[in-house]
Design an enzyme around this catalytic site. Sequence first.
Site, PDB file in Angstrom:
ATOM      1  N   ASP A  61     -16.286   1.729   2.416  1.00  0.00           N
ATOM      2  CA  ASP A  61     -15.110   1.590   3.277  1.00  0.00           C
ATOM      3  C   ASP A  61     -14.680   0.125   3.406  1.00  0.00           C
ATOM      4  OD1 ASP A  61     -15.766   4.218   3.547  1.00  0.00           O
ATOM      5  OD2 ASP A  61     -16.561   4.026   5.578  1.00  0.00           O
TER       6      ASP A  61
ATOM      7  N   SER B  34     -11.284   3.918  10.248  1.00  0.00           N
ATOM      8  CA  SER B  34     -10.685   3.059  11.269  1.00  0.00           C
ATOM      9  C   SER B  34     -11.667   1.960  11.675  1.00  0.00           C
ATOM     10  CB  SER B  34     -10.270   3.882  12.489  1.00  0.00           C
ATOM     11  OG  SER B  34     -11.375   4.581  13.001  1.00  0.00           O
TER      12      SER B  34
ATOM     13  N   GLU C 193     -17.988  10.670  -3.603  1.00  0.00           N
ATOM     14  CA  GLU C 193     -18.335  10.815  -2.183  1.00  0.00           C
ATOM     15  C   GLU C 193     -19.845  10.918  -1.973  1.00  0.00           C
ATOM     16  OE1 GLU C 193     -16.403   9.767   0.274  1.00  0.00           O
ATOM     17  OE2 GLU C 193     -14.926  11.241  -0.374  1.00  0.00           O
ATOM     18  N   HIS C 194     -20.302  10.210  -0.941  1.00  0.00           N
ATOM     19  CA  HIS C 194     -21.725  10.205  -0.598  1.00  0.00           C
ATOM     20  C   HIS C 194     -22.588   9.715  -1.756  1.00  0.00           C
ATOM     21  CE1 HIS C 194     -22.029  11.741   3.510  1.00  0.00           C
ATOM     22  NE2 HIS C 194     -20.940  12.443   3.240  1.00  0.00           N
TER      23      HIS C 194
ATOM     24  N   ASP D 188     -22.311   6.070  -2.348  1.00  0.00           N
ATOM     25  CA  ASP D 188     -22.311   4.600  -2.240  1.00  0.00           C
ATOM     26  C   ASP D 188     -23.625   4.069  -1.681  1.00  0.00           C
ATOM     27  OD1 ASP D 188     -21.777   5.500   0.378  1.00  0.00           O
ATOM     28  OD2 ASP D 188     -20.408   3.841   0.835  1.00  0.00           O
TER      29      ASP D 188
END
Length: 410
Positions: A195, A147, A49-50, A52
Amino acid sequence: MSATTTTPFFEAPGRGATAQALAELFTTTHGGQPAGVWSAPGRVNLIGEHVDYTGGLCLPLALPHRTFVALRPRTDGLVRVRSAQESGSDVEVRLADVGPGEPAGWGAYVAGVPWAMLRQGFTGEVLTGGFDALVDGHVPLGSGLSSSAALECAVAVALAELAGAPLDDAGRAALAAACMAAENVVAGAATGGMDQAASLRCRAGGGILLDTRDDTVRQVALDLAGAGLALLVVDTRAEHSHAGGEYGKRRADVERAARLLGVPTLREVDPAQLETALERVGAQEDGQVLRRRVRHAVTEIDRVRRTAELLQDGRAGEIGPLLDASHESLRHDYEVSSPELDLAVETARAHGALGARMTGGGFGGSAVALLPAGRVQAVADGVAAAFADRRLRAPQFLAALPSEGAARDR
Ligand code: GLA
């Protein structure tokens, strides 16, 4: 909540039926059939996490929850988008007017895609001629489950197919880069590319080990059911109002730390040399903050490596401590968790999770927990009860079955 109540899950609707209903709705509202219906999934990040945006490794998987797009090309350069859920939110924009900040709002995630694909070297009439699109989203909004990437990637895969572009992994990697550019430039959100890569490049039954330094992907099989395990997503339904600004600050912190260390990204810091790196950034005026940011990035990348190795060896049941350590690092060193996320994680562990962590950008949004398959309902009930006890908004639960990336549905 009484002991007999079972907490409901946020289910993904069937793909075939959803696509058919959307095609029919398109036909009634637009007078004529769409060229097709495509969909792309939201994602949950297992770990990584955090990192990329600093050349790191991440291990996301696609959710069964998807965003569907029925689309038909036009020839007059206009993009017209309508939501099946929210009437009155129609967007109409000329492709020639699309650019940084234009259109504002959700239309950026649609009209930004052909804009970015053209700049990425894709060609085809549909990229300049425009299109009508009807969107049906089943990835919960604002929940840290991507989303917006699902919307971009559903549009991207539709346009790529209509433009005759290949949809092999190289084609999908190029599309992911275009979707990321649409988000960075047109929507103005300085996010990394995890994502979009997850939504386009994941396959059913596994996650991807994404290396953001060279954009390569390794498919990682996740036979959780076979190992008697399950992944549960807890959407806390709490959003932090400063999330956008804080994300940018974290990114600026790690970019500055990398400059101070004389490396392009924190990926280049060898975990064995971490102490030396921490001393160097620690000498700065805000050294304590930079030390924590660097420690998170370097240890997190290492945790992803170790998680991928365990999964590769068929030892999924042993990754729990790595998920837990990731959460503690995000909470204390990177400072992107929230009270709701911490509560979800702690309660999941107390009810039998093997490991749990916040997932996605943080400051609210979702947590993910690895559990023995038989504990899913008990953990969901326990977390729901803990939130109710503290008079927090009721969280929502999703089963994270590793699903297929963006594809045509009809
Ligand atoms: C958001 C961004 C991603 C990634 C995560 C944190 O989801 O869109 O690029 O940075 O936060 O891992």
